[in-house]
Scaffold this active site. Structure first.
Site, short mmCIF file in Angstrom:
data_model
loop_
_atom_site.label_atom_id
_atom_site.label_comp_id
_atom_site.label_asym_id
_atom_site.label_seq_id
_atom_site.Cartn_x
_atom_site.Cartn_y
_atom_site.Cartn_z
N HIS A 175 0.82 -1.21 0.00
CA HIS A 175 0.00 0.00 0.00
C HIS A 175 0.86 1.26 0.00
O HIS A 175 0.92 2.01 0.97
CB HIS A 175 -0.97 -0.02 1.19
CG HIS A 175 -2.15 -0.90 0.96
ND1 HIS A 175 -2.99 -1.34 1.96
CD2 HIS A 175 -2.63 -1.44 -0.18
CE1 HIS A 175 -3.93 -2.10 1.43
NE2 HIS A 175 -3.73 -2.17 0.14
N CYS B 295 3.62 -11.69 4.00
CA CYS B 295 4.43 -11.36 5.17
C CYS B 295 4.36 -12.50 6.19
O CYS B 295 3.27 -13.02 6.45
CB CYS B 295 3.92 -10.06 5.79
SG CYS B 295 4.63 -9.68 7.41
N HIS C 46 -10.07 -4.67 4.37
CA HIS C 46 -8.63 -4.74 4.11
C HIS C 46 -8.27 -6.13 3.57
O HIS C 46 -8.75 -7.14 4.07
CB HIS C 46 -7.86 -4.46 5.39
CG HIS C 46 -6.42 -4.14 5.16
ND1 HIS C 46 -5.48 -5.12 4.90
CD2 HIS C 46 -5.76 -2.97 5.14
CE1 HIS C 46 -4.30 -4.55 4.74
NE2 HIS C 46 -4.44 -3.25 4.87
N GLU D 196 -5.64 -7.93 3.90
CA GLU D 196 -5.05 -8.83 4.90
C GLU D 196 -6.13 -9.50 5.74
O GLU D 196 -6.08 -10.71 5.99
CB GLU D 196 -4.09 -8.06 5.82
CG GLU D 196 -3.48 -8.95 6.89
CD GLU D 196 -2.79 -8.18 8.01
OE1 GLU D 196 -2.87 -8.63 9.17
OE2 GLU D 196 -2.18 -7.13 7.72
N THR E 30 -2.46 -7.43 11.56
CA THR E 30 -1.11 -7.19 12.10
C THR E 30 -0.80 -5.73 12.34
O THR E 30 0.15 -5.42 13.07
CB THR E 30 -0.05 -7.77 11.14
OG1 THR E 30 -0.17 -7.14 9.86
CG2 THR E 30 -0.21 -9.28 10.99
N ASN F 76 -1.40 0.86 8.25
CA ASN F 76 -0.42 1.11 9.32
C ASN F 76 -0.02 2.58 9.36
O ASN F 76 0.25 3.13 10.43
CB ASN F 76 0.78 0.17 9.19
CG ASN F 76 1.74 0.56 8.09
OD1 ASN F 76 2.60 1.40 8.28
ND2 ASN F 76 1.60 -0.07 6.94
N SER G 284 5.30 0.51 4.72
CA SER G 284 5.38 0.25 3.29
C SER G 284 5.88 1.47 2.51
O SER G 284 5.72 1.56 1.30
CB SER G 284 4.00 -0.17 2.75
OG SER G 284 3.00 0.76 3.13
#
Length: 277
Positions: free
Chosen positions: A40, A95, A123, A125, A161, A219, A261
């Site tokens: 991202h 990851c 999202h 993830e 995460t 994040n 990222s």
């Protein structure tokens, strides 16, 4: 004006590992397809596209026997199986922290727990984690979301995460009263926690913080939230030309933070732009 550079900066381990794998695949195969944005950060993705990366949004768009890159956020077992059925060569950039959350969710589901994933339901993830429970997990983002959650014999909890620990703890505390047996795994990445702590320190030491990161980066958004909660004047930028001159006025000590990222080259561009002023 003095710049206080928060550390860590640059790619976290998981993102660096993914980018290294993707660059190696582009060198070997020339063209590689990614199911969604590999990370991202829009500026880094533009660079990768210039090297031969092609983005697709659905596994059905993949050409037969093509090379497909699984992004750092991971994907569902169902999508992986569909890619294999098309004869695709799979480069897995998931990851390791995300893989851990996926495995914990799968384990809880197999052992009969009602699985709850703490995170953003949209999202990628979170969707990949939920996919490891055959789609049976519930996704919540705050303690309010579980206030009316029905009582269960067994409830299991994992987290996206990039969540904040405080959010995870508040949700678990509510669920304690709703389960005869509660099993919770803290699957928040340590790199995420370290960066959030860095922003807290910068808030105490500076007159404002510039956070560098993609607009679609969860994040990075969390870092902005943490800085504002600590009372700091926070400016979120994705690239140097978004630096607001009026925001800089009357500030003598400015903190620099970045999402996991955000590439080094982009951070250096921002620092050089500020230094030239």
């Amino acid at each position: 004006m003095r710049l206080v550079i928060g550390k860590p900066l640059g790619f976290c381990f998981g993102v660096k590992r993914a980018i290294d794998k993707l660059e190696a695949a582009l060198k070997d195969y020339g063209k590689v397809y990614a199911l969604g944005s590999p990370i991202h950060n829009e500026e880094e993705v533009k660079r990768l596209i210039s090297l031969g990366l092609e983005l697709v949004e659905a596994v059905e768009e993949l050409p037969q026997s093509s090379v497909v890159f699984i992004r750092a956020h991971g994907t569902t077992p169902e999508i992986l199986e569909k890619a294999r059925e098309k004869g695709c060569t799979i480069i897995d950039g998931t990851c390791p922290s995300v893989k851990n959350a996926q495995e914990k969710a799968r384990l809880l589901s197999q052992e009969g727990y009602e699985v709850i994933v703490v995170g953003d339901p949209k999202h990628p993830e979170v969707q990949s984690i939920k996919g490891c429970t055959a789609g049976r997990a519930s996704v919540v983002s705050s303690s309010k979301d579980v206030t009316d959650f029905p009582s269960k014999d067994k409830i299991g909890v994992v987290s996206q995460t990039t969540q904040e620990e405080g959010t995870l703890l508040s949700i678990v505390s509510v669920l304690l009263r709703k389960a005869r047996e509660l099993r919770a795994y803290n699957t928040i990445c340590k790199a995420t926690l370290h960066r959030q702590e860095t922003v807290r320190k910068l808030a105490a030491e500076t007159e404002g913080i510039i956070v560098i990161g993609g607009r679609n980066s969860t994040n990075t958004a969390k870092l902005v939230e943490v800085g504002k909660r600590e009372g700091s004047d926070v400016l979120w930028i994705a690239k140097p030309d978004e630096i607001d001159k009026s925001w800089l006025e009357n500030k003598h000590i400015i903190g620099i933070a970045a999402g996991a990222s955000t590439p080094d080259w982009l951070i250096n561009d921002v620092i050089n732009s500020l230094s030239s002023r």
